[in-house]
Write a protein that holds these residues in place. Structure first.
Motif, mmCIF file in Angstrom:
data_model
loop_
_atom_site.group_PDB
_atom_site.id
_atom_site.type_symbol
_atom_site.label_atom_id
_atom_site.label_comp_id
_atom_site.label_asym_id
_atom_site.label_seq_id
_atom_site.Cartn_x
_atom_site.Cartn_y
_atom_site.Cartn_z
ATOM 1 N N THR A 4 2.700 -1.688 -2.586
ATOM 2 C CA THR A 4 3.884 -2.121 -1.834
ATOM 3 C C THR A 4 4.182 -1.135 -0.724
ATOM 4 O OG1 THR A 4 4.801 -3.093 -3.860
ATOM 5 C CG2 THR A 4 6.306 -2.772 -2.006
ATOM 6 N N THR A 90 2.553 -1.219 6.870
ATOM 7 C CA THR A 90 1.176 -1.190 6.385
ATOM 8 C C THR A 90 0.253 -0.352 7.274
ATOM 9 O OG1 THR A 90 0.879 -3.347 7.469
ATOM 10 C CG2 THR A 90 1.227 -3.348 5.078
ATOM 11 N N HIS A 130 -3.958 0.277 2.282
ATOM 12 C CA HIS A 130 -3.166 -0.884 1.858
ATOM 13 C C HIS A 130 -4.041 -2.088 1.513
ATOM 14 C CE1 HIS A 130 0.929 0.596 2.919
ATOM 15 N NE2 HIS A 130 0.269 1.313 3.811
#
Length: 209
Positions: A4, A90, A130
């Motif tokens: 996350t 991200t 990510h």
């Protein structure tokens, strides 16, 4: 892999929104270092150190500390080249100082002209914390990092992950230049782990952390 990404608090989001409203020609990557963003930088760094389990996003080493002095906030797509991605959650991670310094402003996007941030691994030349699992692209045995994929190879070279082997075996020359050059080149050229070459390298290196 980071599950996350960071979510900005209200105050931080206001600063991010104000920057993102600027024309791209007016987006200054040096804004990241401004005093105005001091608290935002601290919160982002703390978040990603924790999210990554205190492991560098590139070498995957456990640093054993959350002290901010030994960590950098990493902009995966370099902010000097892609200022409009500077606050994209991200595009942020935590890297050790050595990996971040080695990577520097390396272009990691497969399409350097992108204007929207990619949403998948295939758009990056480097292991993306990510979108990618480290173990899918690199085999690490002790101090040795060996590529499983072209993305693993790119990350090893651009983040100088051979520095660990060089340090512990006390090589006088760069690993990629001289010692074990044949074995290293064989592994990297194929993108596959040539077993004999791998074993020859590993046999001569210490296996300590």
């Amino acid at each position: 892999m980071i599950v996350t990404p960071v979510v900005y608090c209200e105050d931080d989001q206001s600063l991010v929104d104000a920057f993102n409203r600027l024309p791209r020609s007016d987006m200054d990557s040096n804004y990241w270092s401004s005093d105005e963003l001091k608290d935002l930088r601290r919160r982002v760094k703390t978040f990603y150190i924790t999210a990554q389990g205190s492991r560098c996003c590139y070498c995957n080493r456990h640093l054993g500390t959350e002290n901010h002095r030994v960590w950098d906030v990493e902009h995966i797509a370099d902010r000097s080249k892609h200022a409009w991605f500077m606050f994209t959650p991200t595009n942020l991670a935590a890297a050790c100082l050595d990996c971040n310094t080695a990577k520097s402003s390396t272009e990691v996007l497969t399409n350097a002209r992108r204007v929207t941030y990619p949403s998948g691994s295939q758009h990056f030349k480097i292991i993306h914390p990510h979108f990618d699992r480290f173990a899918d692209h690199i085999l690490r045995v002790g101090q040795v990092y060996l590529p499983k994929t072209s993305k693993g190879k790119f990350t090893i070279y651009k983040c100088d992950l051979l520095r660990f082997a060089e340090k512990y075996i006390e090589w006088e020359n760069r690993a990629v230049d001289r010692r074990f050059e044949t074995e290293v080149s064989t592994v990297f050229a194929d993108g596959l782990m040539a077993q004999a070459a791998v074993e020859n390298i590993i046999a001569q290196l210490p296996n300590a952390e």
